[in-house]
Scaffold this motif. Sequence first.
Motif, short mmCIF file in Angstrom:
data_model
loop_
_atom_site.label_atom_id
_atom_site.label_comp_id
_atom_site.label_asym_id
_atom_site.label_seq_id
_atom_site.Cartn_x
_atom_site.Cartn_y
_atom_site.Cartn_z
N ALA A 37 53.09 40.36 26.46
CA ALA A 37 53.16 40.54 27.92
C ALA A 37 52.27 41.70 28.36
O ALA A 37 51.61 41.62 29.40
CB ALA A 37 54.60 40.76 28.36
N ALA A 38 52.25 42.76 27.59
CA ALA A 38 51.40 43.91 27.94
C ALA A 38 49.92 43.52 27.87
O ALA A 38 49.14 43.92 28.74
CB ALA A 38 51.68 45.08 27.00
N LEU A 39 49.54 42.73 26.88
CA LEU A 39 48.14 42.30 26.78
C LEU A 39 47.77 41.32 27.89
O LEU A 39 46.64 41.34 28.38
CB LEU A 39 47.88 41.68 25.41
N TRP A 40 48.72 40.49 28.30
CA TRP A 40 48.47 39.60 29.43
C TRP A 40 48.23 40.40 30.70
O TRP A 40 47.36 40.09 31.49
CB TRP A 40 49.62 38.64 29.63
N VAL A 41 48.99 41.47 30.86
CA VAL A 41 48.82 42.33 32.05
C VAL A 41 47.48 43.06 31.98
O VAL A 41 46.82 43.26 33.00
CB VAL A 41 50.01 43.31 32.20
N VAL A 42 47.06 43.45 30.78
CA VAL A 42 45.76 44.11 30.63
C VAL A 42 44.65 43.17 31.11
O VAL A 42 43.77 43.56 31.86
CB VAL A 42 45.51 44.55 29.17
N TYR A 43 44.71 41.91 30.68
CA TYR A 43 43.71 40.94 31.14
C TYR A 43 43.79 40.78 32.66
O TYR A 43 42.77 40.80 33.36
CB TYR A 43 43.90 39.59 30.45
N ALA A 44 44.99 40.59 33.18
CA ALA A 44 45.18 40.35 34.61
C ALA A 44 44.73 41.55 35.44
O ALA A 44 44.26 41.39 36.57
CB ALA A 44 46.64 40.02 34.89
N PHE A 45 44.87 42.75 34.90
CA PHE A 45 44.48 43.96 35.62
C PHE A 45 43.01 43.91 36.02
O PHE A 45 42.65 44.31 37.13
CB PHE A 45 44.76 45.20 34.78
N TRP A 46 42.14 43.43 35.13
CA TRP A 46 40.71 43.42 35.41
C TRP A 46 40.38 42.43 36.53
O TRP A 46 39.49 42.70 37.35
CB TRP A 46 39.92 43.11 34.14
N ILE A 47 41.08 41.32 36.58
CA ILE A 47 40.89 40.36 37.68
C ILE A 47 41.37 41.00 38.98
O ILE A 47 40.69 40.92 40.01
CB ILE A 47 41.67 39.05 37.41
N ALA A 48 42.52 41.65 38.93
CA ALA A 48 43.07 42.30 40.12
C ALA A 48 42.15 43.41 40.61
O ALA A 48 41.93 43.56 41.82
CB ALA A 48 44.45 42.85 39.80
N LEU A 49 41.62 44.18 39.68
CA LEU A 49 40.70 45.26 40.06
C LEU A 49 39.46 44.70 40.74
O LEU A 49 38.99 45.24 41.75
CB LEU A 49 40.32 46.08 38.84
N PHE A 50 38.94 43.59 40.22
CA PHE A 50 37.77 43.00 40.86
C PHE A 50 38.09 42.55 42.28
O PHE A 50 37.30 42.82 43.20
CB PHE A 50 37.24 41.80 40.07
N VAL A 51 39.20 41.87 42.48
CA VAL A 51 39.53 41.38 43.83
C VAL A 51 39.69 42.55 44.79
O VAL A 51 39.21 42.51 45.92
CB VAL A 51 40.79 40.48 43.79
N ALA A 52 40.34 43.62 44.34
CA ALA A 52 40.50 44.80 45.19
C ALA A 52 39.15 45.46 45.49
O ALA A 52 38.89 45.88 46.63
CB ALA A 52 41.45 45.79 44.53
N LEU A 53 38.28 45.56 44.49
CA LEU A 53 36.96 46.15 44.72
C LEU A 53 36.07 45.26 45.59
O LEU A 53 35.28 45.76 46.39
CB LEU A 53 36.27 46.45 43.39
#
Length: 169
Positions: free
Chosen positions: A78-94
């Motif tokens: 679950a932590a690794l899934w969140v790590v992957y998802a974080f980069w997508i989220a960061l892109f959308v926010a940026l």
Amino acid sequence: MPPIASILFWVLVAAAAFHAAYASANTSPLIVLYLFALLQLARTDRWRKAFYSGLAVGLLIAVVRLAFFWRVFLGGAAALWVVYAFWIALFVALARLCLGRLGPRWGWLLIPFVWTGLEYFRSELYYLRFSWLNVGYAFAGAPWQGALKLVGTYGVGFLLMSVAAAAAF
């Protein structure tokens, strides 16, 4: 369409397009729809909505495509899934920040650079070197793969994001 329904729609479109693009070499061009949907999520009125909708997309992708993590790491998956998802989220926010600061006219020019920079950092410079599920990998085994070797996986991502950004704005 109400704002929350629109966000939910684009989250589902993004995740479905990503999974469809990775399903076979013939459907790999659908990765552009995934990128287009991420850019639609960047149009929200608040950065938190952009970030959390991107996080939802990332989790919907990671839980399915990286399901083998559960067999290897159990609860740590679950932590690794969140790590992957974080980069997508960061892109959308940026991407939202680019559009908010520069407007759609100039923001779309910067967005492919932001995408490529994040992909490169996530895959090459970041401690975990989390290169799984890069958009360029969707074209592995495609008949036109030879032409894409000229630009590499990051170049493919840049070109595809440029196409998606031009279509979105």
